[in-house]
Scaffold this motif. Structure first.
Motif, PDB file in Angstrom:
ATOM      1  N   LEU A  50       1.898  10.039  -1.182  1.00  6.30           N
ATOM      2  CA  LEU A  50       3.197  10.371  -0.257  1.00  6.30           C
ATOM      3  C   LEU A  50       4.380  10.534  -1.976  1.00  6.30           C
ATOM      4  O   LEU A  50       4.352  10.110  -2.563  1.00  6.30           O
ATOM      5  CB  LEU A  50       3.573   8.298  -0.317  1.00  6.30           C
ATOM      6  CG  LEU A  50       2.675   7.764   0.839  1.00  6.30           C
ATOM      7  CD1 LEU A  50       3.341   6.615   1.434  1.00  6.30           C
ATOM      8  CD2 LEU A  50       2.756   9.066   2.247  1.00  6.30           C
ATOM      9  N   LYS A  51       5.224  11.525  -0.480  1.00 12.42           N
ATOM     10  CA  LYS A  51       6.870  11.491  -1.958  1.00 12.42           C
ATOM     11  C   LYS A  51       7.479  10.993  -1.529  1.00 12.42           C
ATOM     12  O   LYS A  51       8.454  10.571   0.025  1.00 12.42           O
ATOM     13  CB  LYS A  51       6.789  13.170  -1.954  1.00 12.42           C
ATOM     14  CG  LYS A  51       5.583  13.721  -1.785  1.00 12.42           C
ATOM     15  CD  LYS A  51       5.014  13.745  -3.307  1.00 12.42           C
ATOM     16  CE  LYS A  51       3.527  14.581  -3.516  1.00 12.42           C
ATOM     17  NZ  LYS A  51       3.106  14.233  -4.863  1.00 12.42           N
ATOM     18  N   PRO A  52       8.462  10.181  -2.654  1.00 18.44           N
ATOM     19  CA  PRO A  52       9.788   9.305  -1.984  1.00 18.44           C
ATOM     20  C   PRO A  52      10.553  10.436  -0.964  1.00 18.44           C
ATOM     21  O   PRO A  52      11.267  11.490  -1.618  1.00 18.44           O
ATOM     22  CB  PRO A  52      10.359   9.064  -3.333  1.00 18.44           C
ATOM     23  CG  PRO A  52       9.982   9.163  -4.520  1.00 18.44           C
ATOM     24  CD  PRO A  52       8.656  10.515  -3.711  1.00 18.44           C
ATOM     25  N   ILE A  53      11.520   9.562   0.203  1.00 16.69           N
ATOM     26  CA  ILE A  53      12.219  10.036   0.449  1.00 16.69           C
ATOM     27  C   ILE A  53      13.953   9.763  -0.355  1.00 16.69           C
ATOM     28  O   ILE A  53      14.915  10.921  -0.247  1.00 16.69           O
ATOM     29  CB  ILE A  53      12.410   9.517   1.880  1.00 16.69           C
ATOM     30  CG1 ILE A  53      11.327   9.362   2.989  1.00 16.69           C
ATOM     31  CG2 ILE A  53      13.886   9.794   2.976  1.00 16.69           C
ATOM     32  CD1 ILE A  53      11.405   9.091   4.102  1.00 16.69           C
ATOM     33  N   ARG A  54      13.729   9.028  -0.862  1.00 12.58           N
ATOM     34  CA  ARG A  54      15.449   8.821  -1.880  1.00 12.58           C
ATOM     35  C   ARG A  54      14.892   8.095  -3.234  1.00 12.58           C
ATOM     36  O   ARG A  54      13.565   7.507  -3.258  1.00 12.58           O
ATOM     37  CB  ARG A  54      15.981   7.949  -1.626  1.00 12.58           C
ATOM     38  CG  ARG A  54      17.465   8.831  -0.293  1.00 12.58           C
ATOM     39  CD  ARG A  54      17.716   7.453   0.910  1.00 12.58           C
ATOM     40  NE  ARG A  54      19.010   6.834   0.247  1.00 12.58           N
ATOM     41  CZ  ARG A  54      18.985   5.931   1.016  1.00 12.58           C
ATOM     42  NH1 ARG A  54      18.999   6.004   2.314  1.00 12.58           N
ATOM     43  NH2 ARG A  54      20.046   4.833   0.826  1.00 12.58           N
ATOM     44  N   GLY A  55      15.244   8.228  -4.488  1.00 12.11           N
ATOM     45  CA  GLY A  55      14.850   8.128  -5.829  1.00 12.11           C
ATOM     46  C   GLY A  55      13.265   8.507  -5.878  1.00 12.11           C
ATOM     47  O   GLY A  55      13.209   9.054  -5.552  1.00 12.11           O
ATOM     48  N   TYR A  56      13.052   7.700  -7.542  1.00 12.97           N
ATOM     49  CA  TYR A  56      11.746   8.950  -7.322  1.00 12.97           C
ATOM     50  C   TYR A  56      10.908   7.812  -8.469  1.00 12.97           C
ATOM     51  O   TYR A  56      10.996   7.131  -8.145  1.00 12.97           O
ATOM     52  CB  TYR A  56      12.480   9.998  -8.811  1.00 12.97           C
ATOM     53  CG  TYR A  56      12.713   9.168 -10.080  1.00 12.97           C
ATOM     54  CD1 TYR A  56      12.244   9.241 -11.166  1.00 12.97           C
ATOM     55  CD2 TYR A  56      14.614   9.414 -10.467  1.00 12.97           C
ATOM     56  CE1 TYR A  56      12.333   7.865 -11.798  1.00 12.97           C
ATOM     57  CE2 TYR A  56      15.132   8.695 -11.529  1.00 12.97           C
ATOM     58  CZ  TYR A  56      13.881   8.027 -12.365  1.00 12.97           C
ATOM     59  OH  TYR A  56      14.085   6.933 -13.339  1.00 12.97           O
ATOM     60  N   VAL A  57       9.574   8.217  -8.617  1.00 14.54           N
ATOM     61  CA  VAL A  57       8.633   7.878  -8.779  1.00 14.54           C
ATOM     62  C   VAL A  57       7.769   8.499  -9.925  1.00 14.54           C
ATOM     63  O   VAL A  57       8.032  10.209 -10.119  1.00 14.54           O
ATOM     64  CB  VAL A  57       7.564   7.406  -8.083  1.00 14.54           C
ATOM     65  CG1 VAL A  57       6.677   7.180  -8.810  1.00 14.54           C
ATOM     66  CG2 VAL A  57       7.749   6.777  -7.620  1.00 14.54           C
ATOM     67  N   LYS A  58       8.106   8.121 -11.544  1.00 17.71           N
ATOM     68  CA  LYS A  58       7.697   9.589 -12.518  1.00 17.71           C
ATOM     69  C   LYS A  58       6.204   8.509 -12.930  1.00 17.71           C
ATOM     70  O   LYS A  58       6.290   7.103 -13.425  1.00 17.71           O
ATOM     71  CB  LYS A  58       8.571   9.331 -13.686  1.00 17.71           C
ATOM     72  CG  LYS A  58       9.710   9.896 -13.310  1.00 17.71           C
ATOM     73  CD  LYS A  58      11.051   9.956 -14.511  1.00 17.71           C
ATOM     74  CE  LYS A  58      11.898  11.277 -14.096  1.00 17.71           C
ATOM     75  NZ  LYS A  58      12.679  11.239 -15.934  1.00 17.71           N
TER      76      LYS A  58
ATOM     77  N   THR B 167       0.524  -1.046  -0.390  1.00 12.83           N
ATOM     78  CA  THR B 167      -0.394   0.343   0.033  1.00 12.83           C
ATOM     79  C   THR B 167       0.828   1.105   0.015  1.00 12.83           C
ATOM     80  O   THR B 167       0.580   2.406  -0.766  1.00 12.83           O
ATOM     81  CB  THR B 167      -1.099  -0.152   0.831  1.00 12.83           C
ATOM     82  OG1 THR B 167      -1.882  -1.266   0.957  1.00 12.83           O
ATOM     83  CG2 THR B 167      -1.608   1.155   1.174  1.00 12.83           C
ATOM     84  N   THR B 168       2.095   1.521   0.357  1.00 17.04           N
ATOM     85  CA  THR B 168       2.988   2.545   0.398  1.00 17.04           C
ATOM     86  C   THR B 168       3.248   2.444  -0.338  1.00 17.04           C
ATOM     87  O   THR B 168       3.622   3.630  -1.282  1.00 17.04           O
ATOM     88  CB  THR B 168       4.278   2.429   1.852  1.00 17.04           C
ATOM     89  OG1 THR B 168       3.227   2.014   2.931  1.00 17.04           O
ATOM     90  CG2 THR B 168       4.862   3.269   1.914  1.00 17.04           C
ATOM     91  N   LEU B 169       3.831   1.429  -1.245  1.00 15.76           N
ATOM     92  CA  LEU B 169       4.193   1.771  -2.927  1.00 15.76           C
ATOM     93  C   LEU B 169       3.036   2.579  -3.428  1.00 15.76           C
ATOM     94  O   LEU B 169       3.509   3.331  -4.125  1.00 15.76           O
ATOM     95  CB  LEU B 169       4.897   0.249  -3.117  1.00 15.76           C
ATOM     96  CG  LEU B 169       5.178   0.540  -4.850  1.00 15.76           C
ATOM     97  CD1 LEU B 169       6.046   0.944  -4.860  1.00 15.76           C
ATOM     98  CD2 LEU B 169       5.310  -1.152  -5.615  1.00 15.76           C
ATOM     99  N   ILE B 170       1.906   1.810  -3.979  1.00 15.48           N
ATOM    100  CA  ILE B 170       0.981   2.202  -4.186  1.00 15.48           C
ATOM    101  C   ILE B 170       0.771   3.797  -3.638  1.00 15.48           C
ATOM    102  O   ILE B 170      -0.033   4.557  -5.484  1.00 15.48           O
ATOM    103  CB  ILE B 170      -0.228   1.642  -4.831  1.00 15.48           C
ATOM    104  CG1 ILE B 170      -1.103   1.135  -3.478  1.00 15.48           C
ATOM    105  CG2 ILE B 170      -0.115  -0.386  -5.021  1.00 15.48           C
ATOM    106  CD1 ILE B 170      -2.026   0.374  -3.473  1.00 15.48           C
ATOM    107  N   LYS B 171       0.194   4.825  -3.406  1.00  8.55           N
ATOM    108  CA  LYS B 171       0.765   5.448  -3.137  1.00  8.55           C
ATOM    109  C   LYS B 171       1.033   6.960  -3.222  1.00  8.55           C
ATOM    110  O   LYS B 171       1.505   7.844  -3.231  1.00  8.55           O
ATOM    111  CB  LYS B 171      -0.074   5.748  -1.280  1.00  8.55           C
ATOM    112  CG  LYS B 171      -1.371   5.297  -0.776  1.00  8.55           C
ATOM    113  CD  LYS B 171      -1.095   5.539   0.725  1.00  8.55           C
ATOM    114  CE  LYS B 171      -2.213   4.870   1.357  1.00  8.55           C
ATOM    115  NZ  LYS B 171      -2.613   5.251   3.139  1.00  8.55           N
ATOM    116  N   HIS B 172       2.847   5.848  -3.428  1.00  7.93           N
ATOM    117  CA  HIS B 172       3.349   7.109  -4.503  1.00  7.93           C
ATOM    118  C   HIS B 172       2.819   7.293  -5.863  1.00  7.93           C
ATOM    119  O   HIS B 172       3.730   7.763  -6.619  1.00  7.93           O
ATOM    120  CB  HIS B 172       4.584   6.385  -4.270  1.00  7.93           C
ATOM    121  CG  HIS B 172       5.586   6.246  -3.023  1.00  7.93           C
ATOM    122  ND1 HIS B 172       5.411   5.219  -1.674  1.00  7.93           N
ATOM    123  CD2 HIS B 172       6.789   7.111  -2.929  1.00  7.93           C
ATOM    124  CE1 HIS B 172       6.352   6.380  -1.126  1.00  7.93           C
ATOM    125  NE2 HIS B 172       6.732   7.120  -0.998  1.00  7.93           N
TER     126      HIS B 172
END
Length: 275
Positions: free
Chosen positions: A56-64, A46-51
Motif C-alpha cells: 500500500l502507498k500513503p495517500i498523505r505523508g510518507y513511509v521510508k 494490517t493496513t499499517l504494516i502493508k505500507h
C-alpha cells in the motif's frame, strides 16, 4: 547510534473513497528492534504494516524503509530486505509443493542450487514441515500453512521481518517454537514487527509494544507498563494477560519490578517478597 529501519510520518490512508483507516501515524522503528503491534480488529494494524513493504502507498505523508521512500520503490525492490508473513497464508501460498514454495524467493533472488537446497531444508526442519516437503501446500492444516508462509520468508533471511497474527491456529508448543525463532532472529540483529491479539504471547516474548485504536497509535512503551494499564487495555478492547491480573491481586504484597509479565521474572518477584 542505531539507524531507522522504518520511518513513518503523518501517514493517512483509506481504501478508495471510504473512511480513513490510518489517521496521521507517526512512528520510528530502529534497526534491530523487536516490536509487537496490538489492537482490536479494524484498528488499522494490517493496513499499517502493508505500507512497510510497499503493498500500500500513503495517500498523505510518507513511509521510508531503510531510507527508501516506499512511494518510489516497487514491492519487488523492497522485498529484498523486507519479508511479510500474511495473516491468511492462502494469500501467500501458490506453489505445487511445500519445498517449491519455500524455494521460490531464493530462485527469484538468484541463489545457486546447492545454497537453495541447504536453506530450504533448514527452514522446513525449523518449522517442523520437512516431512511434508513433497505435499501440496493447500493440503496442509491451517497451522501448518502458517508455518509454511513463515518458512518462505525466513529462508532468505531479510533484514526486516513482519508477521501478521502468526500465533493464530498454533498450539502452545508451536507458539513456544515461534517465540524462540523470534528471539533468535532478533539476537542476530534482525528487525521484527509482529501484529497480534495474543497478549499472553506478547507478555512472554516482547518488551516493546505499540497499541492502536481507530487508525491511530494510542500508546507505545514497555510491555509491563501498557499491558497492565487497565484504562489503555479497555480502550483498545484487549484482554489483560493472566500475570497482569495476578499482579493486580498481589499489589501491595509484592514489589513487581522489571518485565514481571515474563514468568521467570514474576516468580522471582514473588520469591523476593517471601524473603
Amino acid at each position: 547510534m542505531p539507524s531507522k529501519a522504518i520511518e513513518v510520518r503523518d501517514l493517512w490512508f483509506r481504501y478508495e473513497e471510504g473512511e480513513w483507516v490510518l489517521k496521521g501515524i507517526n512512528l520510528d522503528i530502529e534497526e534491530g528492534e523487536l516490536v509487537a503491534i496490538m489492537g482490536e480488529n479494524g484498528a488499522g494494524k494490517t493496513t499499517l504494516i502493508k505500507h512497510f513493504n510497499g503493498l500500500l502507498k500513503p495517500i498523505r505523508g510518507y513511509v521510508k524503509v531503510k531510507g527508501i521512500d516506499t512511494r518510489e520503490a516497487s514491492v519487488a525492490e523492497l522485498a529484498k530486505f523486507v519479508g511479510l508473513v500474511f495473516q491468511n497464508p492462502e494469500h501467500q501460498i501458490f506453489a505445487e509443493t511445500v519445498e517449491e514454495e519455500v524455494a521460490f524467493a531464493l530462485r527469484n533472488f538468484g541463489y545457486d542450487k546447492e545454497e537453495i537446497r541447504i536453506r530450504v531444508e533448514r527452514a522446513l526442519k525449523e518449522m517442523n514441515l520437512y516431512e511434508y516437503r513433497d505435499r501440496n501446500p493447500f493440503s496442509l492444516s491451517g497451522g501448518e500453512k502458517k508455518r509454511l508462509a513463515l518458512a518462505s520468508v525466513l529462508v532468505y533471511d531479510p533484514e526486516i521481518i513482519i508477521m501478521d497474527e502468526p500465533t493464530t491456529g498454533q498450539d502452545y508448543k508451536q507458539k513456544q517454537v515461534l517465540g524462540g525463532i523470534i528471539e533468535r532472529l532478533n539476537a542476530k540483529g534482525r528487525t521484527l514487527i509482529v501484529v497480534t491479539h495474543d497478549t499472553e504471547f506478547v507478555a512472554e516474548f516482547f518488551d516493546d509494544i505499540i497499541i492502536m485504536v481507530d487508525g491511530r497509535i494510542l500508546a507505545r512503551g514497555r510491555v509491563e507498563k501498557l499491558l497492565t494499564n487497565e484504562a489503555i487495555m479497555k480502550k483498545a478492547r484487549l484482554l489483560l494477560p493472566q500475570l497482569a491480573e495476578a499482579a493486580t491481586y498481589l499489589k501491595g504484597k509484592v514489589n513487581f519490578t522489571g518485565n514481571y509479565l515474563k514468568v521467570e521474572n514474576f516468580v522471582k518477584c514473588i520469591a523476593e517478597a517471601m524473603g
